[in-house]
Scaffold this motif. Structure first.
Motif, PDB file in Angstrom:
ATOM      1  N   LYS A  42       1.153  -2.052   2.722  1.00 39.40           N
ATOM      2  CA  LYS A  42       2.087  -2.427   3.784  1.00 39.40           C
ATOM      3  C   LYS A  42       1.964  -3.899   4.175  1.00 39.40           C
ATOM      4  CE  LYS A  42       3.300   1.871   3.920  1.00 39.40           C
ATOM      5  NZ  LYS A  42       4.529   2.298   3.221  1.00 39.40           N
ATOM      6  N   ASN A  43       1.298  -4.688   3.341  1.00 41.04           N
ATOM      7  CA  ASN A  43       1.176  -6.125   3.568  1.00 41.04           C
ATOM      8  C   ASN A  43       2.096  -6.871   2.611  1.00 41.04           C
ATOM      9  OD1 ASN A  43      -0.933  -5.654   5.440  1.00 41.04           O
ATOM     10  ND2 ASN A  43      -2.440  -5.654   3.771  1.00 41.04           N
ATOM     11  N   ALA A  44       2.335  -8.135   2.912  1.00 43.11           N
ATOM     12  CA  ALA A  44       3.074  -8.986   1.971  1.00 43.11           C
ATOM     13  C   ALA A  44       2.254  -9.108   0.689  1.00 43.11           C
ATOM     14  CB  ALA A  44       3.327 -10.349   2.589  1.00 43.11           C
ATOM     15  N   VAL A  45       2.922  -8.987  -0.452  1.00 42.83           N
ATOM     16  CA  VAL A  45       2.219  -9.042  -1.738  1.00 42.83           C
ATOM     17  C   VAL A  45       1.494 -10.376  -1.901  1.00 42.83           C
ATOM     18  CG1 VAL A  45       2.538  -9.052  -4.243  1.00 42.83           C
ATOM     19  CG2 VAL A  45       3.777  -7.398  -2.833  1.00 42.83           C
ATOM     20  N   VAL A  46       2.094 -11.458  -1.408  1.00 40.23           N
ATOM     21  CA  VAL A  46       1.467 -12.775  -1.524  1.00 40.23           C
ATOM     22  C   VAL A  46       0.122 -12.790  -0.822  1.00 40.23           C
ATOM     23  CG1 VAL A  46       1.669 -15.197  -0.863  1.00 40.23           C
ATOM     24  CG2 VAL A  46       3.642 -14.011  -1.804  1.00 40.23           C
ATOM     25  N   SER A  47       0.054 -12.220   0.371  1.00 35.75           N
ATOM     26  CA  SER A  47      -1.214 -12.206   1.109  1.00 35.75           C
ATOM     27  C   SER A  47      -2.236 -11.318   0.411  1.00 35.75           C
ATOM     28  CB  SER A  47      -0.984 -11.730   2.547  1.00 35.75           C
ATOM     29  OG  SER A  47      -0.520 -10.380   2.573  1.00 35.75           O
ATOM     30  N   ASP A  48      -1.786 -10.207  -0.178  1.00 29.65           N
ATOM     31  CA  ASP A  48      -2.703  -9.344  -0.928  1.00 29.65           C
ATOM     32  C   ASP A  48      -3.284 -10.080  -2.131  1.00 29.65           C
ATOM     33  OD1 ASP A  48      -2.523  -7.164   0.735  1.00 29.65           O
ATOM     34  OD2 ASP A  48      -1.019  -6.117  -0.472  1.00 29.65           O
ATOM     35  N   ILE A  49      -2.418 -10.783  -2.878  1.00 31.44           N
ATOM     36  CA  ILE A  49      -2.872 -11.510  -4.063  1.00 31.44           C
ATOM     37  C   ILE A  49      -3.830 -12.633  -3.661  1.00 31.44           C
ATOM     38  CG2 ILE A  49      -2.122 -13.026  -5.934  1.00 31.44           C
ATOM     39  CD1 ILE A  49       0.387 -11.318  -6.169  1.00 31.44           C
ATOM     40  N   ALA A  86       4.018  -5.146  -6.042  1.00 31.40           N
ATOM     41  CA  ALA A  86       2.665  -5.636  -6.290  1.00 31.40           C
ATOM     42  C   ALA A  86       2.438  -5.889  -7.777  1.00 31.40           C
ATOM     43  CB  ALA A  86       1.644  -4.634  -5.755  1.00 31.40           C
ATOM     44  N   VAL A  87       2.934  -4.990  -8.627  1.00 33.60           N
ATOM     45  CA  VAL A  87       2.763  -5.154 -10.078  1.00 33.60           C
ATOM     46  C   VAL A  87       3.464  -6.418 -10.565  1.00 33.60           C
ATOM     47  CG1 VAL A  87       3.285  -4.161 -12.334  1.00 33.60           C
ATOM     48  CG2 VAL A  87       2.483  -2.686 -10.488  1.00 33.60           C
ATOM     49  N   LEU A  88       4.706  -6.627 -10.160  1.00 30.04           N
ATOM     50  CA  LEU A  88       5.459  -7.800 -10.595  1.00 30.04           C
ATOM     51  C   LEU A  88       4.870  -9.076 -10.018  1.00 30.04           C
ATOM     52  CD1 LEU A  88       9.090  -6.392 -10.322  1.00 30.04           C
ATOM     53  CD2 LEU A  88       7.830  -6.915 -12.401  1.00 30.04           C
ATOM     54  N   GLY A  89       4.389  -9.012  -8.784  1.00 25.96           N
ATOM     55  CA  GLY A  89       3.757 -10.184  -8.195  1.00 25.96           C
ATOM     56  C   GLY A  89       2.504 -10.588  -8.955  1.00 25.96           C
ATOM     57  N   GLY A  90       1.662  -9.613  -9.293  1.00 27.20           N
ATOM     58  CA  GLY A  90       0.452  -9.896 -10.064  1.00 27.20           C
ATOM     59  C   GLY A  90       0.773 -10.416 -11.450  1.00 27.20           C
ATOM     60  N   ASP A 143       7.962 -15.188  -2.522  1.00 24.64           N
ATOM     61  CA  ASP A 143       8.109 -13.976  -1.722  1.00 24.64           C
ATOM     62  C   ASP A 143       8.288 -12.804  -2.680  1.00 24.64           C
ATOM     63  OD1 ASP A 143       8.663 -11.954   0.021  1.00 24.64           O
ATOM     64  OD2 ASP A 143      10.582 -12.767   0.726  1.00 24.64           O
ATOM     65  N   PHE A 144       7.220 -12.017  -2.859  1.00 29.94           N
ATOM     66  CA  PHE A 144       7.269 -10.879  -3.775  1.00 29.94           C
ATOM     67  C   PHE A 144       7.537  -9.563  -3.047  1.00 29.94           C
ATOM     68  CE2 PHE A 144       4.355 -14.002  -5.688  1.00 29.94           C
ATOM     69  CZ  PHE A 144       5.056 -14.282  -6.839  1.00 29.94           C
ATOM     70  N   GLY A 145       7.865  -9.655  -1.787  1.00 29.91           N
ATOM     71  CA  GLY A 145       8.158  -8.444  -1.033  1.00 29.91           C
ATOM     72  C   GLY A 145       6.912  -7.854  -0.389  1.00 29.91           C
ATOM     73  N   ARG A 191      18.855 -11.948  -6.101  1.00 24.57           N
ATOM     74  CA  ARG A 191      18.149 -11.973  -4.826  1.00 24.57           C
ATOM     75  C   ARG A 191      16.640 -11.998  -5.041  1.00 24.57           C
ATOM     76  NH1 ARG A 191      19.283  -7.143  -2.953  1.00 24.57           N
ATOM     77  NH2 ARG A 191      21.274  -7.765  -2.016  1.00 24.57           N
ATOM     78  N   TYR A 192      16.169 -11.155  -5.978  1.00 24.97           N
ATOM     79  CA  TYR A 192      14.722 -11.099  -6.246  1.00 24.97           C
ATOM     80  C   TYR A 192      14.226 -12.419  -6.842  1.00 24.97           C
ATOM     81  CZ  TYR A 192      10.188  -9.620  -8.013  1.00 24.97           C
ATOM     82  OH  TYR A 192       8.849  -9.526  -8.274  1.00 24.97           O
TER      83      TYR A 192
END
Length: 286
Positions: A36-43, A255-259, A28-30, A19-20
């Motif tokens: 509390k934001n989408a990780v993509v938007s934070d990155i 966030a860590v895995l997305g980065g 989509d990194f969750g 699923r991940y």
């Protein structure tokens, strides 16, 4: 139990992994636990700051490291070679956070020549509307030269801290590449034909080192994107490194895995770019 069900932790591990992986393929990194934001938007918000810092550090590394490496190779065994080798050894070995702290202590605290930590002064925050996310570019496009000057003052120390390490690596690699080429027979032939030493070095030897140097520079750029974590922490630089550091301290694994995924993708892209440049720089590759 409700939270575990919402996060899918009740499913078998293999189901969670598939699923991940499917979500990652769709970028989509969750959701970040911390923001509390989408990780993509934070990155997307913090990554341009890291790109700006790493780009500045790489440019400093190229402008200093390439000439230093060429000089050390051409004048091998002289005082110039010894000085370059010592400086590159120090730059490559000294911890990044120590170099950052020393730069802050000397040039910001003691001498007051540069701006302090952060990306821009509080007075200038929000003056320029983000377009590219690169504050120097955005300020120049908006014609806000005071903001540009202030942002540049904040960029100098962290860029020099990263750039010194980059210059050390690029300088050492350039010296090694140049020495290897200077031993080749075509160099002896060029000298025998009466070509001047600058023409031999710059016109014949350096182009033959270009392919290897492109690879070294590309990998350096990728390493600076990854290695900016400590520099961003020391200089309070609001980039991907600081974002991932905060995420790790708060166990925000999305966030860590997305980065980490973004940095890995950048490494792959830089390697592909350097391979493509081979065909441009080396006719034999075509």
């Amino acid at each position: 139990r409700q939270v575990r069900a919402e996060m899918g932790l009740d499913d078998p591990v293999i189901v969670q992994f598939v699923r991940y992986a499917w979500q990652v393929l769709h970028l989509d990194f969750g959701i970040s636990i911390l923001t509390k934001n989408a990780v993509v938007s934070d990155i997307a918000r913090v990554f341009p700051a890291t790109v700006e810092l790493a780009t500045a550090g790489t440019l400093i590394g190229i402008l200093i490291g390439v000439p230093a490496g060429i000089a050390a190779a051409v004048w091998r065994g002289t005082i110039i070679d010894a000085v370059v080798r010592v400086l590159t050894l120090v730059g490559y070995s000294a911890p990044v956070f120590w170099k950052g702290l020393m730069l802050l202590l000397v040039f910001y605290v003691a001498l007051g020549w540069t701006e302090g930590p952060g990306r821009i002064g509080v007075f200038y925050e929000g003056v320029v509307e983000p377009v590219t996310g690169l504050i120097l570019v955005d300020a120049a496009l908006a014609g806000e030269w005071e903001v540009f000057h202030n942002a540049l003052g904040h960029l100098v120390l962290p860029a020099v801290s990263l750039g010194y390490g980059a210059a050390a690596y690029i300088g050492r690699m350039t010296r090694s590449f140049m020495l290897d080429q200077l031993r080749q027979e075509y160099v002896t032939a060029a000298r025998a034909k009466g070509l001047t030493e600058p023409r031999v070095v710059l016109g014949h030897v350096l182009p033959n080192c270009a392919v290897q140097m492109v690879t070294a520079i590309a990998l350096t750029y990728g390493l600076l994107l990854e290695g900016a974590v400590l520099t961003e922490t020391v200089f309070a630089w609001p980039g991907l490194g600081q974002y991932m550091t905060r995420a790790m301290f708060n166990a925000d694994m999305n966030a860590v895995l997305g980065g980490t995924f973004v940095i890995g993708a950048v490494f792959v892209a830089l390697n592909l770019l350097s391979d493509m440049l081979y065909r441009v720089l080396d006719p034999r590759a075509r």
